[in-house]
Scaffold this active site. Structure first.
Site, mmCIF file in Angstrom:
data_model
loop_
_atom_site.group_PDB
_atom_site.id
_atom_site.type_symbol
_atom_site.label_atom_id
_atom_site.label_comp_id
_atom_site.label_asym_id
_atom_site.label_seq_id
_atom_site.Cartn_x
_atom_site.Cartn_y
_atom_site.Cartn_z
ATOM 1 N N SER A 68 5.928 77.878 -33.965
ATOM 2 C CA SER A 68 6.393 77.946 -35.355
ATOM 3 C C SER A 68 6.457 76.603 -36.067
ATOM 4 O O SER A 68 6.746 76.579 -37.272
ATOM 5 C CB SER A 68 7.756 78.638 -35.423
ATOM 6 O OG SER A 68 7.603 80.023 -35.231
ATOM 7 N N CYS A 69 6.209 75.512 -35.393
ATOM 8 C CA CYS A 69 6.028 74.251 -36.117
ATOM 9 C C CYS A 69 4.873 74.380 -37.109
ATOM 10 O O CYS A 69 4.782 73.617 -38.076
ATOM 11 C CB CYS A 69 5.747 73.103 -35.146
ATOM 12 S SG CYS A 69 7.156 72.658 -34.119
#
Length: 380
Positions: A68-69
């Site tokens: 999710s970065c």
């Protein structure tokens, strides 16, 4: 004993020590950490094993999926298009995506999409990995759905859908995929849709073996509550995070360009992305200020704990646990299993930590937390 390689400014030796300890005590398999201070590279370290099955070592250019970065990079694409006048953040999405107005979504704004308020945290029907490689089809699915809650009245983490919602904004205004736009505007080493050569050289994700040490940040009660929800297929957190279901070592996923969770990159490139944001290279300072201004905070309908969001970026909260020194000004995004990227304009610090040992704790674990803690100790 794992040998840590790379460069570290003498004033950041505390970061090196923490990083080395994380291998010595079994917390890491392979990983990299990179830090910029005052715009200059001060830490660029890596070590361990990139592929547990073959023993291939982590090298200076080893990339890894950052889960999710990815969202922060995808969000920056929307922010740049708004800065250039393509979209207005508080205007309805349906102005440029008419089909999106169906089923009560006519008043949803770009700001709602970016701050996880759109009410579309999960797909209503099963999606395969092959289908997920078609961003237009994924956007069409979301346009046809009915929101889980009235948009703008509450927030909940759009774990995977976030990416395809923002990807459609990019596609409709530029004709490009998010991956192509990101590499053109933000950095050639940020791969959302990686080619075969990059995938072949990337680190492979592993999970802890039985008996390996644990060091979760989250309190036991919260972790127990979240684990119970994950075990219930009908729960919102399960539906939001498990559809499409896939292995993040699957080349089909990595080349498919999942714009919320599929970016392949290095810690160095991710930290540089945050450095460039803060120093006006990628976005104007006023654009960034508005992007990191908190829009929502409180109980997250998906994550089942407190979260806080600006426009595409998380702010410190239970869902993004940071040391006290970072809580006033830091922004960024964590990724599954311990990955993190962040910037702090007040302290002029940019940091990224990218491991391949995926620890499924709700809000990460102490590997990243201790590195961030050591980084702040080095500048105060």
């Amino acid at each position: 004993m794992t040998s840590v390689q790379g460069q570290c400014d003498s004033s950041f030796e505390g970061v090196r020590e923490v990083f080395e300890e994380s291998f010595a005590d079994g917390q890491n398999l392979g990983a990299a950490v990179a830090i910029f201070a005052d715009g200059l590279p001060v830490v660029d370290l890596w070590g361990g094993v990139a592929d547990r099955s073959s023993g291939r070592p982590w090298a200076w250019d080893t990339s890894c999926v950052v889960f999710s970065c990815t969202k922060a990079v995808t969000a920056a694409s929307a922010l740049l298009l708004a800065e250039r006048g393509y979209v207005t953040l508080d205007a309805p999405v349906a102005q440029w995506w008419p089909e999106f107005a169906d089923n009560g979504k006519g008043d949803v704004t770009v700001e709602h999409l970016l701050s996880h308020q759109a009410g579309l945290p999960a797909f209503a029907t099963p999606v395969s990995v092959a289908q997920a490689a078609d961003p237009v089809a994924m956007a069409d699915r979301l346009a046809a759905q009915t929101p889980e809650w009235e948009p703008g009245t509450d927030h909940g983490y759009h774990a995977l859908t976030f990416g395809w919602l923002i990807a459609e904004l990019v596609r409709r205004h530029t004709g490009l995929t998010v991956g192509d736009f990101v590499r053109k505007e933000f950095g050639s080493d940020l791969w959302i849709g990686a080619p075969p050569g990059v995938i072949a050289r990337a680190a492979r994700i592993s999970v802890p073996r039985r008996g390996e040490p644990k060091s979760p940040l989250t309190d036991v009660a919260t972790q127990t509550r979240v684990d119970a929800a994950y075990a219930e297929p009908g729960s919102l957190i399960f539906r939001a995070t498990s559809n499409p279901a896939a292995s993040y070592n699957d080349p089909v996923l990595l080349r498919g360009g999942w714009p919320a969770a599929g970016m392949v990159t290095t810690a160095r490139a991710l930290a540089r992305f945050y450095r460039d944001l803060m120093f006006g290279v990628s976005l104007r300072p006023d654009t960034l200020r508005e992007a990191i201004r908190e829009r929502v905070r409180g109980p997250d309908r998906v994550l089942l704990t407190d979260s806080a969001y600006g426009l595409g970026f998380m702010r410190p909260a239970q869902s993004f646990e940071l040391p006290e020194a970072a809580r006033a000004a830091a922004f960024g995004h964590p990724g599954a299993g311990g990955v993190v990227g962040l910037g702090d304009p007040e302290h002029r610090l940019a940091l990224a930590f990218v491991p391949n040992l995926k620890r499924d704790y709700f809000a990460g674990d102490r590997r990243a937390y201790r590195l961030i803690e050591a980084a702040y100790a080095s500048i105060t």
